[in-house]
Design an enzyme around this catalytic site. Sequence first.
Site, PDB file in Angstrom:
ATOM      1  N   GLU A  36       0.871  -1.051   0.066  1.00  0.00           N
ATOM      2  CA  GLU A  36       0.296  -0.019  -0.109  1.00  0.00           C
ATOM      3  C   GLU A  36       0.843   1.248   0.109  1.00  0.00           C
ATOM      4  OE1 GLU A  36      -3.114   0.036   3.010  1.00  0.00           O
ATOM      5  OE2 GLU A  36      -3.695   2.031   2.300  1.00  0.00           O
ATOM      6  N   LYS A  40      -7.603  -0.234  11.271  1.00  0.00           N
ATOM      7  CA  LYS A  40      -7.096  -0.738  10.042  1.00  0.00           C
ATOM      8  C   LYS A  40      -5.681   0.265   9.763  1.00  0.00           C
ATOM      9  CE  LYS A  40      -6.140  -1.139   5.347  1.00  0.00           C
ATOM     10  NZ  LYS A  40      -5.331  -0.219   4.445  1.00  0.00           N
ATOM     11  N   ASP A  62       3.802 -13.652  11.840  1.00  0.00           N
ATOM     12  CA  ASP A  62       2.636 -14.357  11.447  1.00  0.00           C
ATOM     13  C   ASP A  62       1.656 -13.151  11.631  1.00  0.00           C
ATOM     14  OD1 ASP A  62       0.010 -15.487  11.371  1.00  0.00           O
ATOM     15  OD2 ASP A  62       0.802 -17.143  12.129  1.00  0.00           O
ATOM     16  N   HIS A  89      -2.205  10.548  -0.614  1.00  0.00           N
ATOM     17  CA  HIS A  89      -2.551   9.150  -1.351  1.00  0.00           C
ATOM     18  C   HIS A  89      -2.200   9.445  -2.776  1.00  0.00           C
ATOM     19  CE1 HIS A  89      -3.622   5.754   1.043  1.00  0.00           C
ATOM     20  NE2 HIS A  89      -3.887   6.607   2.104  1.00  0.00           N
TER      21      HIS A  89
HETATM   22  P1  NAD Z   1       8.925 -22.759  16.537  1.00  0.00           P
HETATM   23  O1  NAD Z   1       8.200 -24.006  17.255  1.00  0.00           O
HETATM   24  O2  NAD Z   1       9.323 -22.963  15.357  1.00  0.00           O
HETATM   25  O3  NAD Z   1      10.365 -22.179  17.740  1.00  0.00           O
HETATM   26  C1  NAD Z   1      10.109 -22.178  18.896  1.00  0.00           C
HETATM   27  C2  NAD Z   1      11.128 -22.953  19.685  1.00  0.00           C
HETATM   28  O4  NAD Z   1      12.500 -22.467  19.598  1.00  0.00           O
HETATM   29  C3  NAD Z   1      10.776 -22.894  20.943  1.00  0.00           C
HETATM   30  O5  NAD Z   1       9.553 -23.725  21.476  1.00  0.00           O
HETATM   31  C4  NAD Z   1      12.121 -23.259  21.749  1.00  0.00           C
HETATM   32  O6  NAD Z   1      12.216 -24.529  21.853  1.00  0.00           O
HETATM   33  C5  NAD Z   1      12.916 -22.859  21.022  1.00  0.00           C
HETATM   34  N1  NAD Z   1      13.891 -21.639  21.355  1.00  0.00           N
HETATM   35  C6  NAD Z   1      15.284 -21.434  20.877  1.00  0.00           C
HETATM   36  N2  NAD Z   1      15.958 -20.320  21.412  1.00  0.00           N
HETATM   37  C7  NAD Z   1      14.640 -19.668  21.907  1.00  0.00           C
HETATM   38  C8  NAD Z   1      14.460 -18.445  22.740  1.00  0.00           C
HETATM   39  N3  NAD Z   1      15.600 -17.591  22.878  1.00  0.00           N
HETATM   40  N4  NAD Z   1      13.279 -17.973  23.042  1.00  0.00           N
HETATM   41  C9  NAD Z   1      12.332 -18.774  22.772  1.00  0.00           C
HETATM   42  N5  NAD Z   1      12.467 -20.318  22.112  1.00  0.00           N
HETATM   43  C10 NAD Z   1      13.724 -20.545  21.750  1.00  0.00           C
HETATM   44  O7  NAD Z   1       7.948 -21.477  16.750  1.00  0.00           O
HETATM   45  P2  NAD Z   1       7.050 -20.998  17.429  1.00  0.00           P
HETATM   46  O8  NAD Z   1       7.336 -19.249  17.996  1.00  0.00           O
HETATM   47  O9  NAD Z   1       6.721 -21.739  18.623  1.00  0.00           O
HETATM   48  O10 NAD Z   1       5.669 -20.860  16.554  1.00  0.00           O
HETATM   49  C11 NAD Z   1       5.428 -19.959  15.375  1.00  0.00           C
HETATM   50  C12 NAD Z   1       5.000 -20.286  14.295  1.00  0.00           C
HETATM   51  O11 NAD Z   1       3.714 -21.053  14.528  1.00  0.00           O
HETATM   52  C13 NAD Z   1       4.616 -19.252  13.324  1.00  0.00           C
HETATM   53  O12 NAD Z   1       5.230 -19.613  11.978  1.00  0.00           O
HETATM   54  C14 NAD Z   1       3.041 -19.255  13.316  1.00  0.00           C
HETATM   55  O13 NAD Z   1       2.809 -18.842  11.810  1.00  0.00           O
HETATM   56  C15 NAD Z   1       2.730 -20.584  13.489  1.00  0.00           C
HETATM   57  N6  NAD Z   1       1.478 -21.238  14.203  1.00  0.00           N
HETATM   58  C16 NAD Z   1       0.667 -19.990  14.547  1.00  0.00           C
HETATM   59  C17 NAD Z   1      -0.662 -20.321  15.171  1.00  0.00           C
HETATM   60  C18 NAD Z   1      -1.872 -19.360  15.365  1.00  0.00           C
HETATM   61  O14 NAD Z   1      -1.189 -18.210  15.568  1.00  0.00           O
HETATM   62  N7  NAD Z   1      -2.953 -19.706  15.803  1.00  0.00           N
HETATM   63  C19 NAD Z   1      -1.094 -22.001  15.212  1.00  0.00           C
HETATM   64  C20 NAD Z   1      -0.174 -22.916  14.848  1.00  0.00           C
HETATM   65  C21 NAD Z   1       1.095 -22.329  14.249  1.00  0.00           C
END
Ligand code: NAD
Length: 423
Positions: free
Chosen positions: A84, A262, A278, A376
Site C-alpha cells: 500500500e 485498519k 505471522d 495518497h
Molecule cells: P517454533 O516452534 O518454530 O520455535 C520456537 C522454539 O524455539 C521454542 O519452543 C524453543 O524450543 C526454541 N527456542 C530457541 N531459542 C529460543 C529463545 N531464545 N526463545 C524462545 N524459544 C527459543 O516457533 P513458535 O514461535 O513456537 O511458533 C511460531 C509459528 O507457529 C509461526 O510460524 C506461526 O505462524 C505458527 N502457528 C501459529 C498459530 C496461530 O497463531 N494460531 C497456530 C499454529 C502455528
Amino acid sequence: MTTTTSRIPGLHKLSPAERLERVAKAAGLGADAVAHMRNTGNLDSATADSMIENVIGTMNVPLGVATNMLIDGRDVLVPMATEESSVVAAVCNAARQCRSTGGFTTAMSGAQMIAQVQLVGVSNPEFARLQILEHFADIKALCDETDPVLLKHGGGFHDIEVRILPGRTGPMVITHLIVDTRDAMGANAVNSMAEAVAPRIAEWTGGRTYLRILSNLADRRLARARATWSLDDIGGAEVRDGILAAFDFADIDPYRAATHNKGVMNGVSAVVLATGNDTRAVEAGAHAYAARSGQYRSLTQWEADADGNLTGTIEMPLAVGLIGGATRSHPTARIALDIMGAQTAERLACTIAAVGLAQNFAALKALATTGIQKGHMALHAKNIAVMVGAAGEEIDKVARELVAQGKVRVDVAEAILNDLRGQ
Ligand code: NAD
C-alpha cells in the site's frame, strides 16, 4: 483459457518448476507469464518450497524503511513490507513530528502466551476445575518437559487458570496454560504443551478433551507505546482538536473504529511481515483485544496534556518472535531484523507498537486536516499511470499531470499517455 478442473493429483509431489508447468498448462498461461513466475527474486525456490505446500513461485511485496523513529532514546530504522502506498511515508512524517519531545517510549507487559485445552462431558464442572488446579505441579512438569529449551532461555510454564463456559451442549471446562515463550512467538511451543497436558486432564476428570491450541488473544503479551506531539510540531490547537475528535468518533463507533484500527495495522502488519512473523496471528489478537469491552473500539488513545500538547498511546497484543516460523527461514526477514537491530522479541514488539501509533497519528492528522486523498494521490497516480501502460520516465510524467489536473483517473491517464506518445 481457464482451467477445466482443479484436480491435479500428485501436484504436491512435484518440484516447484514442475508444478508451475502443470498449473500453467491447466490455467492456459503464456510463455511470458511462466517466465515471470520462474523468477522468484531473493527468495529462492527451494527455500520457498520448504516453507509452504504446492509452491509454484513467490509473491514479492515492496520493502520500505521508515526513518525518524526515535524509540526509548534510540534511533531505529524500521523495515516495512507492504503493497500500500503512503504507509511508509506516513510513519516517517509522524515520527519526525515527535522527535522534539523525545520520540516514543515503550514497554511490554510480559511474554506470556496462552494455550487452551477444551474439556467436555463432565456433569460437575466446578469439581473438575478444582481437580485440574490441584495438578498444578504435574502440569508444570509436563509443560517444561515438552520444551526444555524454553526453560533454558528463562521461559517456560508460568501458571494455569481454569474457566467454566456454558456450552450449548453442556458446560465446558477450559484450562489455560500460561507460558513464557521468550523470543519465540510461541504457537508451536504452547500447542505442543497443550497436546501433552490434555490426555492427563481427561484422565483426572473423567471427561473428554477436544481442542488443544493457543489463543491469539495474547493479552498477557501487550506492547505499549506513547508519544507527545507538541502543538508547534503539528500545526496548532485546531489540528490537535481535529485529531481528538477523530479519536472520539472511533472510540464510540465500530464502523469508524474498524477503519481507524485498519490504519494502525497498516504499520503493524508491515513490520510483522517484513520480519517474517505471522500477520494473521497479530491481526486476530489486535482486533479481539479492541473488542474486549464487548464493543469494538480504538487500539489507541488520544488526549491533550496540561500544556495542550497532543499525547497518544497504544496498547495491543503483539505476539512476535525472532525464533521460529519464517523469522529464521526467510532470508529477507533476517536482514530486516538486522536493520532494525532488534535483539529480543520484546524490542521487536515495542518497535511495532510505536509504528502502529505513528501510523495512527499520521492518518488522523491527514483526516482531520487536508483529508486522506491529497497525500495518497501522488503515489496512487503512479499506480494509475502503470495501470494504463506507462513505462520508465512516462510514469512520473503521467502521474504529475494527473495530480496537476486533480483527476487521478484511468481515462484521464490514458489520454495523457496518448498525448505524451504523440498519438
Ligand atoms: P517454533 O516452534 O518454530 O520455535 C520456537 C522454539 O524455539 C521454542 O519452543 C524453543 O524450543 C526454541 N527456542 C530457541 N531459542 C529460543 C529463545 N531464545 N526463545 C524462545 N524459544 C527459543 O516457533 P513458535 O514461535 O513456537 O511458533 C511460531 C509459528 O507457529 C509461526 O510460524 C506461526 O505462524 C505458527 N502457528 C501459529 C498459530 C496461530 O497463531 N494460531 C497456530 C499454529 C502455528
